[in-house]
Design a protein around this motif. Structure first.
Motif, PDB file in Angstrom:
ATOM      1  N   LEU A 150       6.226   2.828   8.468  1.00  0.00           N
ATOM      2  CA  LEU A 150       5.444   2.354   7.325  1.00  0.00           C
ATOM      3  C   LEU A 150       3.971   2.202   7.697  1.00  0.00           C
ATOM      4  CD1 LEU A 150       7.900  -0.267   5.791  1.00  0.00           C
ATOM      5  CD2 LEU A 150       7.153   1.879   4.735  1.00  0.00           C
ATOM      6  N   LYS A 151       3.696   1.778   8.915  1.00  0.00           N
ATOM      7  CA  LYS A 151       2.302   1.620   9.363  1.00  0.00           C
ATOM      8  C   LYS A 151       1.603   2.980   9.379  1.00  0.00           C
ATOM      9  CE  LYS A 151      -0.572  -1.495  10.615  1.00  0.00           C
ATOM     10  NZ  LYS A 151      -1.079  -2.376   9.578  1.00  0.00           N
ATOM     11  N   ARG A 152       2.296   4.016   9.862  1.00  0.00           N
ATOM     12  CA  ARG A 152       1.714   5.363   9.858  1.00  0.00           C
ATOM     13  C   ARG A 152       1.489   5.842   8.425  1.00  0.00           C
ATOM     14  NH1 ARG A 152       5.604   5.972  13.794  1.00  0.00           N
ATOM     15  NH2 ARG A 152       6.935   7.214  12.420  1.00  0.00           N
ATOM     16  N   ASP A 201      -1.995   6.978   6.226  1.00  0.00           N
ATOM     17  CA  ASP A 201      -2.116   8.193   5.409  1.00  0.00           C
ATOM     18  C   ASP A 201      -2.629   7.863   4.013  1.00  0.00           C
ATOM     19  OD1 ASP A 201      -1.235   9.765   7.490  1.00  0.00           O
ATOM     20  OD2 ASP A 201       0.835   9.882   6.770  1.00  0.00           O
ATOM     21  N   VAL A 202      -2.109   6.793   3.411  1.00  0.00           N
ATOM     22  CA  VAL A 202      -2.545   6.396   2.068  1.00  0.00           C
ATOM     23  C   VAL A 202      -4.017   6.008   2.101  1.00  0.00           C
ATOM     24  CG1 VAL A 202      -2.239   4.728   0.192  1.00  0.00           C
ATOM     25  CG2 VAL A 202      -0.234   5.684   1.318  1.00  0.00           C
ATOM     26  N   GLN A 203      -4.436   5.310   3.146  1.00  0.00           N
ATOM     27  CA  GLN A 203      -5.832   4.881   3.247  1.00  0.00           C
ATOM     28  C   GLN A 203      -6.789   6.067   3.390  1.00  0.00           C
ATOM     29  OE1 GLN A 203      -5.645   2.137   6.545  1.00  0.00           O
ATOM     30  NE2 GLN A 203      -5.187   0.408   5.217  1.00  0.00           N
ATOM     31  N   LYS A 204      -6.311   7.206   3.889  1.00  0.00           N
ATOM     32  CA  LYS A 204      -7.154   8.385   4.092  1.00  0.00           C
ATOM     33  C   LYS A 204      -7.258   9.263   2.846  1.00  0.00           C
ATOM     34  CE  LYS A 204      -5.994   8.805   8.983  1.00  0.00           C
ATOM     35  NZ  LYS A 204      -5.261   9.620   9.963  1.00  0.00           N
ATOM     36  N   GLN A 205      -6.542   8.932   1.788  1.00  0.00           N
ATOM     37  CA  GLN A 205      -6.564   9.772   0.590  1.00  0.00           C
ATOM     38  C   GLN A 205      -7.979   9.894   0.047  1.00  0.00           C
ATOM     39  OE1 GLN A 205      -3.657   8.196  -2.130  1.00  0.00           O
ATOM     40  NE2 GLN A 205      -1.953   9.002  -0.960  1.00  0.00           N
ATOM     41  N   LYS A 206      -8.273  11.068  -0.528  1.00  0.00           N
ATOM     42  CA  LYS A 206      -9.615  11.362  -1.035  1.00  0.00           C
ATOM     43  C   LYS A 206     -10.004  10.479  -2.214  1.00  0.00           C
ATOM     44  CE  LYS A 206      -9.470  16.188   0.335  1.00  0.00           C
ATOM     45  NZ  LYS A 206      -9.390  17.568  -0.125  1.00  0.00           N
ATOM     46  N   LYS A 234      -4.409  -6.756  -3.520  1.00  0.00           N
ATOM     47  CA  LYS A 234      -4.619  -7.245  -2.149  1.00  0.00           C
ATOM     48  C   LYS A 234      -5.168  -8.668  -2.242  1.00  0.00           C
ATOM     49  CE  LYS A 234      -6.480  -5.752   2.237  1.00  0.00           C
ATOM     50  NZ  LYS A 234      -7.251  -4.790   2.984  1.00  0.00           N
ATOM     51  N   ILE A 235      -4.268  -9.583  -2.524  1.00  0.00           N
ATOM     52  CA  ILE A 235      -4.638 -10.982  -2.765  1.00  0.00           C
ATOM     53  C   ILE A 235      -4.839 -11.697  -1.419  1.00  0.00           C
ATOM     54  CG2 ILE A 235      -3.956 -13.110  -3.969  1.00  0.00           C
ATOM     55  CD1 ILE A 235      -4.334 -10.569  -5.788  1.00  0.00           C
ATOM     56  N   PRO A 236      -6.027 -12.274  -1.197  1.00  0.00           N
ATOM     57  CA  PRO A 236      -6.332 -12.871   0.108  1.00  0.00           C
ATOM     58  C   PRO A 236      -5.299 -13.884   0.600  1.00  0.00           C
ATOM     59  CG  PRO A 236      -8.311 -12.777  -1.233  1.00  0.00           C
ATOM     60  CD  PRO A 236      -7.163 -12.366  -2.118  1.00  0.00           C
ATOM     61  N   GLN A 237      -4.780 -14.725  -0.291  1.00  0.00           N
ATOM     62  CA  GLN A 237      -3.812 -15.734   0.139  1.00  0.00           C
ATOM     63  C   GLN A 237      -2.533 -15.083   0.674  1.00  0.00           C
ATOM     64  OE1 GLN A 237      -5.434 -15.567  -2.723  1.00  0.00           O
ATOM     65  NE2 GLN A 237      -6.176 -17.565  -3.371  1.00  0.00           N
ATOM     66  N   LEU A 285       0.812  -1.205   0.000  1.00  0.00           N
ATOM     67  CA  LEU A 285       0.000   0.000   0.000  1.00  0.00           C
ATOM     68  C   LEU A 285       0.854   1.267   0.000  1.00  0.00           C
ATOM     69  CD1 LEU A 285      -2.834   1.189   0.032  1.00  0.00           C
ATOM     70  CD2 LEU A 285      -2.799   1.015   2.524  1.00  0.00           C
ATOM     71  N   VAL A 286       1.939   1.281   0.755  1.00  0.00           N
ATOM     72  CA  VAL A 286       2.783   2.476   0.839  1.00  0.00           C
ATOM     73  C   VAL A 286       3.754   2.551  -0.322  1.00  0.00           C
ATOM     74  CG1 VAL A 286       4.576   3.635   2.201  1.00  0.00           C
ATOM     75  CG2 VAL A 286       2.589   2.639   3.348  1.00  0.00           C
ATOM     76  N   LYS A 287       4.530   1.485  -0.496  1.00  0.00           N
ATOM     77  CA  LYS A 287       5.636   1.524  -1.462  1.00  0.00           C
ATOM     78  C   LYS A 287       5.177   1.410  -2.913  1.00  0.00           C
ATOM     79  CE  LYS A 287       8.844  -0.380   1.881  1.00  0.00           C
ATOM     80  NZ  LYS A 287       9.634  -1.549   2.253  1.00  0.00           N
TER      81      LYS A 287
END
Length: 96
Positions: free
Chosen positions: A58-60, A64-69, A30-33, A12-14
């Motif tokens: 990286l967790k922080r 931030d990436v998840q909050k993007q508009k 985001k592959i479940p396996q 997600l970050v890199k």
């Protein structure tokens, strides 16, 4: 627009966050396996060499990436990629 850059990645970050900052249209693989393997390893990919301090940063960054508009497409199977790419092209692609 004369071209369209799509970046598909599992980090997600890199992959997603970094390529979006550079102007790409990212797709999060985001592959479940793979997610399950990482979850069992404490959320850390087996190939990671990140220190605990780096993992915390990286967790922080991930939050931030998840909050993007503009949320990025998420694919859970490679078979979804053609449809996702078609949607990106229709939304952002070159106008003919």
């Amino acid at each position: 627009m004369d071209f369209l850059w799509c970046h598909v990645g599992d980090d997600l970050v890199k992959d997603v966050g970094a390529s979006a900052k550079l102007g790409a249209s990212p797709v999060w693989a985001k592959i479940p396996q793979v997610e399950e393997i990482n979850r069992k390893a404490g959320g850390i990919p087996g190939y990671s060499t990140a220190s605990p301090k780096e993992r915390s940063k990286l967790k922080r960054m991930e939050l931030d990436v998840q909050k993007q508009k503009d949320p990025h497409p998420i694919m859970t199977s490679l078979s979804q990629l053609p449809d996702i790419l078609q949607e990106i092209v229709e939304k952002k692609g070159p106008k003919v």
